[in-house]
Structures are given as structure tokens and as C-alpha cells.
Design a protein around this motif. Structure first.
Motif, PDB file in Angstrom:
ATOM      1  N   ALA A 139     -29.239  36.195 108.403  1.00  0.00           N
ATOM      2  CA  ALA A 139     -28.482  36.124 106.997  1.00  0.00           C
ATOM      3  C   ALA A 139     -28.796  38.335 107.218  1.00  0.00           C
ATOM      4  CB  ALA A 139     -28.855  35.053 105.725  1.00  0.00           C
ATOM      5  N   ALA A 140     -29.903  38.063 107.332  1.00  0.00           N
ATOM      6  CA  ALA A 140     -31.617  39.440 107.366  1.00  0.00           C
ATOM      7  C   ALA A 140     -30.803  39.756 108.275  1.00  0.00           C
ATOM      8  CB  ALA A 140     -32.647  38.950 107.271  1.00  0.00           C
ATOM      9  N   GLY A 141     -30.316  39.615 109.634  1.00  0.00           N
ATOM     10  CA  GLY A 141     -29.566  40.381 110.952  1.00  0.00           C
ATOM     11  C   GLY A 141     -30.699  40.724 111.778  1.00  0.00           C
ATOM     12  N   ALA A 142     -32.438  39.692 111.237  1.00  0.00           N
ATOM     13  CA  ALA A 142     -33.542  39.122 112.319  1.00  0.00           C
ATOM     14  C   ALA A 142     -33.105  38.646 113.556  1.00  0.00           C
ATOM     15  CB  ALA A 142     -34.338  38.991 111.431  1.00  0.00           C
ATOM     16  N   THR A 143     -33.721  39.365 114.316  1.00  0.00           N
ATOM     17  CA  THR A 143     -33.787  38.169 116.186  1.00  0.00           C
ATOM     18  C   THR A 143     -34.067  36.915 115.749  1.00  0.00           C
ATOM     19  OG1 THR A 143     -34.344  40.769 117.308  1.00  0.00           O
ATOM     20  CG2 THR A 143     -34.383  38.748 118.042  1.00  0.00           C
ATOM     21  N   VAL A 144     -33.403  36.260 116.032  1.00  0.00           N
ATOM     22  CA  VAL A 144     -33.425  34.832 116.490  1.00  0.00           C
ATOM     23  C   VAL A 144     -33.947  34.532 117.874  1.00  0.00           C
ATOM     24  CG1 VAL A 144     -31.968  32.180 116.584  1.00  0.00           C
ATOM     25  CG2 VAL A 144     -31.836  34.286 114.524  1.00  0.00           C
ATOM     26  N   HIS A 145     -34.432  34.038 118.599  1.00  0.00           N
ATOM     27  CA  HIS A 145     -35.161  33.554 119.990  1.00  0.00           C
ATOM     28  C   HIS A 145     -34.079  32.504 120.533  1.00  0.00           C
ATOM     29  CE1 HIS A 145     -39.124  36.015 118.882  1.00  0.00           C
ATOM     30  NE2 HIS A 145     -38.005  36.608 119.142  1.00  0.00           N
ATOM     31  N   TRP A 146     -33.243  32.439 120.386  1.00  0.00           N
ATOM     32  CA  TRP A 146     -31.969  30.933 120.433  1.00  0.00           C
ATOM     33  C   TRP A 146     -32.886  30.358 122.015  1.00  0.00           C
ATOM     34  CZ3 TRP A 146     -29.259  29.943 116.785  1.00  0.00           C
ATOM     35  CH2 TRP A 146     -28.965  30.997 116.347  1.00  0.00           C
ATOM     36  N   LYS A 147     -33.029  31.394 123.164  1.00  0.00           N
ATOM     37  CA  LYS A 147     -33.486  30.105 124.267  1.00  0.00           C
ATOM     38  C   LYS A 147     -34.793  29.545 123.545  1.00  0.00           C
ATOM     39  CE  LYS A 147     -35.080  31.294 129.451  1.00  0.00           C
ATOM     40  NZ  LYS A 147     -35.590  29.909 128.958  1.00  0.00           N
ATOM     41  N   THR A 148     -35.704  30.323 122.883  1.00  0.00           N
ATOM     42  CA  THR A 148     -36.221  28.590 122.817  1.00  0.00           C
ATOM     43  C   THR A 148     -36.109  27.733 121.862  1.00  0.00           C
ATOM     44  OG1 THR A 148     -38.602  30.564 122.573  1.00  0.00           O
ATOM     45  CG2 THR A 148     -39.077  29.475 120.888  1.00  0.00           C
ATOM     46  N   ILE A 149     -35.125  28.378 120.571  1.00  0.00           N
ATOM     47  CA  ILE A 149     -34.400  26.998 119.592  1.00  0.00           C
ATOM     48  C   ILE A 149     -34.157  25.819 121.003  1.00  0.00           C
ATOM     49  CG2 ILE A 149     -32.784  26.724 118.087  1.00  0.00           C
ATOM     50  CD1 ILE A 149     -33.719  29.100 116.628  1.00  0.00           C
ATOM     51  N   LEU A 150     -33.211  26.406 121.782  1.00  0.00           N
ATOM     52  CA  LEU A 150     -32.897  25.665 122.224  1.00  0.00           C
ATOM     53  C   LEU A 150     -33.298  24.767 123.671  1.00  0.00           C
ATOM     54  CD1 LEU A 150     -30.127  24.361 124.160  1.00  0.00           C
ATOM     55  CD2 LEU A 150     -30.099  26.340 125.513  1.00  0.00           C
ATOM     56  N   ASP A 151     -34.448  25.627 124.581  1.00  0.00           N
ATOM     57  CA  ASP A 151     -35.477  24.891 125.538  1.00  0.00           C
ATOM     58  C   ASP A 151     -36.336  23.471 124.272  1.00  0.00           C
ATOM     59  OD1 ASP A 151     -34.224  25.969 127.638  1.00  0.00           O
ATOM     60  OD2 ASP A 151     -35.744  26.993 127.167  1.00  0.00           O
ATOM     61  N   LYS A 152     -36.925  24.068 122.704  1.00  0.00           N
ATOM     62  CA  LYS A 152     -37.468  23.502 122.163  1.00  0.00           C
ATOM     63  C   LYS A 152     -37.548  23.239 121.254  1.00  0.00           C
ATOM     64  CE  LYS A 152     -41.530  25.140 125.013  1.00  0.00           C
ATOM     65  NZ  LYS A 152     -41.889  25.098 125.742  1.00  0.00           N
ATOM     66  N   VAL A 153     -36.398  23.175 120.477  1.00  0.00           N
ATOM     67  CA  VAL A 153     -35.685  21.670 119.940  1.00  0.00           C
ATOM     68  C   VAL A 153     -34.688  21.170 119.880  1.00  0.00           C
ATOM     69  CG1 VAL A 153     -35.048  22.837 116.946  1.00  0.00           C
ATOM     70  CG2 VAL A 153     -36.854  23.730 118.212  1.00  0.00           C
TER      71      VAL A 153
ATOM     72  N   HIS B 102     -47.449  27.331 117.328  1.00  0.00           N
ATOM     73  CA  HIS B 102     -46.955  29.132 117.977  1.00  0.00           C
ATOM     74  C   HIS B 102     -45.299  28.610 118.345  1.00  0.00           C
ATOM     75  CE1 HIS B 102     -50.766  31.374 118.198  1.00  0.00           C
ATOM     76  NE2 HIS B 102     -51.319  30.150 118.394  1.00  0.00           N
ATOM     77  N   THR B 103     -44.770  27.400 118.879  1.00  0.00           N
ATOM     78  CA  THR B 103     -43.516  27.582 119.247  1.00  0.00           C
ATOM     79  C   THR B 103     -42.526  27.791 118.430  1.00  0.00           C
ATOM     80  OG1 THR B 103     -44.245  26.073 120.740  1.00  0.00           O
ATOM     81  CG2 THR B 103     -41.748  25.871 120.170  1.00  0.00           C
ATOM     82  N   VAL B 104     -43.186  27.336 116.501  1.00  0.00           N
ATOM     83  CA  VAL B 104     -42.653  27.529 115.570  1.00  0.00           C
ATOM     84  C   VAL B 104     -42.377  28.876 114.952  1.00  0.00           C
ATOM     85  CG1 VAL B 104     -42.257  27.074 112.700  1.00  0.00           C
ATOM     86  CG2 VAL B 104     -42.661  25.421 114.713  1.00  0.00           C
ATOM     87  N   SER B 105     -43.426  29.527 115.425  1.00  0.00           N
ATOM     88  CA  SER B 105     -43.793  30.894 115.060  1.00  0.00           C
ATOM     89  C   SER B 105     -43.004  31.829 116.436  1.00  0.00           C
ATOM     90  CB  SER B 105     -44.999  31.281 115.008  1.00  0.00           C
ATOM     91  OG  SER B 105     -45.769  31.769 115.907  1.00  0.00           O
TER      92      SER B 105
END
Length: 334
Positions: A118-132, A63-66
Motif C-alpha cells: 500500500a505504501a509502495g515500499a519494497t517487498v522482498h518476495w524471494k525471502t518471503i517465498l524461501d523463508k515463509v 533477522h529473517t522477519v526484518s
């Protein structure tokens, strides 16, 4: 067309899972093989079985990855996921060819981020920062320090024991620690593929995004793919982890594997963070080896590995972005 793309994305995701298995098989077995605690084929069999079992034990990391990106519905979202997978697979194959134990996990996250940007989609940067990102930095540090301290404790406890008996005892114990590490690898890495497949079926409208549990077919197929890939083996990387970093003995191998497994379980069950098995076990090997003396670790090899780690996010992301641009033209997406 949607169904055909969904099938393609799932097939490519399972191919990534398979490459993850043979790319990262060395993580679980390199120390046991290098210390001759297990034969290569027996070690691979053990790792494959434990990878499969570990993949069935949780879904939080999936779920974190998704949750790292928000994909649009329909073909557009499916193409983003497909481009991310192809970027991650490409980087996996490059680092496998050169024998560098880079992170399949971070290649996947980098691919998702690159394709989404590249697609202009939303990247959840907080999730990436906190969880990755934060776990990416902390897990190798914790692995190094903990393995160093555990090995110091082992050296102190067994300081007056017969060295040959100690070596023989830890050689047997490495069977347990290798199995524990392989279980943690399945727990962590198979779930990442589950998360990507979940993104695809949500984008295609076949599964509600609010559903907590994953479909059983996703869990079993991802577990099977990583298990088969593990059994295929990753001999190039095994040589790097088991021999080039430092010549391991059974106590140090046990220390590295035990600490690596503990870090994998903690991050999966407590923090739900998709950390790198590769980062964790490599740093633990360095920490355990440094108890002999710091100069015993071949830091030049370690530097090459760290370089591969740093490059993984941007390299996989750039490849994924390029693949997305090509596929956008092929599928004539708006």
C-alpha cells in the motif's frame, strides 16, 4: 514526532507479542491438558517460563522477519510497521474469538506485506517465498507424517506392555514434551516481534541495519511480553486443539508435542525460517490421531482450521493496507 511514533510502534509490537502469547498458548499445552498430564494452570506456568527461555536462545528468525520488507527511513517507515502490526493484531483477535488456531506468524508477515504494498515500499518476495511460504507448506506436511510415524513406532515398541502403565508413563513424559514445545514456541514467535521492533528502530535511525546482534532491551521486552501473554491463556483455541480435532491419549499427545518441538528447532536453528507453531502442532495432532484410524480425526474441524490458514495472509494484509491508508492521511505523509 519520530520518537513518539517509535514508542507507539514498540508498544503496539509488544501488544502483538502479548496477543501472540495468549493466542498461541494452546499450542504448547492443549495436548497435555486434554490428556490430563498437567493441570491447566500448571501447564500455563510451564509454558510461560519456557516461552521466556526460548526467546533468549536465538536471533536468526528475527533477522529473517526484518528482511521481508525494506522500510523507508523516518515517519513513513514507522507508519508502515505500525499498520502491519495493527493488521496482524486484528486478525489474531478475530480468529481467537472464533476459536480458530490460525498463525500469528503469517498474520504478521501478511501485515508487513500488505502495508508495504500500500505504501509502495519494497517487498522482498524471494525471502518471503524461501523463508515463509515454502516452510508454511512443508512444516504441516512434515508434522503430520512424522507424528504418524512416531506414533506407529510407539505402538509397535509398547505393543506387549501393560496399557495402564504405558498410559501413566507417557503422561509423565508429556511434561517434558510440553516444555520442549513451549521452548520452541518462544524461540520462534518471540523473535518475530523482535524483528518488527528492529525494523522500527532502523527506520527511525536509532540502530544500524548492518548490526548483527539485537539490542538487549528488544530481546528481554519481547520475551517478557510473549511469556505474560502465554500465562493469560487461550482457552477457546485450547478446546479446538485438545478436544475438537481428536480425543488424544498420552502417547499420542507426547508424539505430537515431540514432533512439533523438533520441527520448530530445526527451522529456527538450521533454516532461520519463521514457521507457524500453530500449523506445526495442529498437523502433528492430526498425524498422531490418524494412527487410531483416519476417521477418528474430525476433518470438518480441520477444514475450518485450514480455511483460516489460507485466509491469514490476504486478510491481515488487507487490514494492514487499510490501516496504512488511514494513517497516511492522519500523519499527512507524502
Amino acid at each position: 514526532m519520530d520518537l513518539a511514533i517509535v514508542v507507539t510502534v514498540v508498544a503496539v509490537a509488544l501488544a502483538f507479542d502479548y496477543t501472540n502469547g495468549f493466542h498461541d498458548a494452546a499450542n504448547a499445552i492443549a495436548t497435555s491438558v486434554s490428556t490430563r498430564a498437567l493441570t491447566p494452570r500448571l501447564a500455563l506456568t510451564l509454558a510461560a517460563i519456557m516461552n521466556f527461555v526460548g526467546a533468549l536462545l536465538g536471533q536468526q528468525v528475527a533477522h529473517t522477519v526484518s528482511d521481508t520488507i525494506a522500510v523507508p527511513s523516518g515517519n513513513h517507515g514507522l507508519v508502515i510497521v505500525l499498520a502491519a502490526l495493527l493488521g496482524a493484531i486484528t486478525w489474531n483477535l478475530i480468529t481467537w474469538y472464533f476459536g480458530l488456531p490460525s498463525s500469528s506468524s503469517h498474520a504478521l508477515i501478511g501485515g508487513l506485506g500488505g502495508a508495504a504494498l500500500a505504501a509502495g515500499a519494497t517487498v522482498h518476495w524471494k525471502t518471503i517465498l524461501d523463508k515463509v511460504v515454502i516452510p508454511m507448506v512443508l512444516s504441516p506436511v512434515v508434522g503430520f507424517i512424522a507424528a504418524f510415524l512416531v506414533m506407529l513406532l510407539i505402538m509397535w515398541v509398547f505393543r506387549r506392555r501393560n496399557p495402564h502403565k504405558v498410559q501413566r508413563g507417557f503422561r509423565l513424559m508429556q511434561t517434558v514434551s510440553a516444555a520442549a514445545l513451549a521452548l520452541g514456541h518462544g524461540l520462534q514467535d518471540a523473535q518475530k516481534t523482535m524483528g518488527v521492533i528492529l525494523l522500527a528502530v532502523i527506520a527511525a535511525g536509532y540502530y544500524p541495519s548492518t548490526q548483527e546482534s539485537l539490542p538487549l532491551w528488544i530481546v528481554i521486552s519481547a520475551a517478557s511480553a510473549i511469556s505474560l501473554g502465554t500465562y493469560a491463556g487461550g482457552w477457546r483455541i485450547m478446546r479446538t486443539l485438545g478436544r475438537k480435532i481428536i480425543a488424544l491419549d498420552p502417547p499420542r499427545g507426547f508424539s505430537a508435542e515431540s514432533v512439533g518441538a523438533a520441527v520448530l528447532y530445526t527451522t529456527a536453528f538450521v533454516y532461520h525460517a519463521p514457521i507457524s507453531t500453530t500449523h506445526t502442532i495442529t498437523s502433528a495432532i492430526m498425524g498422531a490421531g490418524a494412527t487410531r484410524r483416519f476417521s477418528a480425526v474430525r476433518w470438518g474441524v480441520a477444514r475450518s482450521i485450514v480455511t483460516a490458514w489460507v485466509l491469514t495472509f490476504p486478510a491481515a494484509g488487507l487490514v494492514a493496507a487499510a490501516v496504512y491508508i488511514v494513517m497516511k492521511f492522519i500523519f499527512q505523509l507524502p
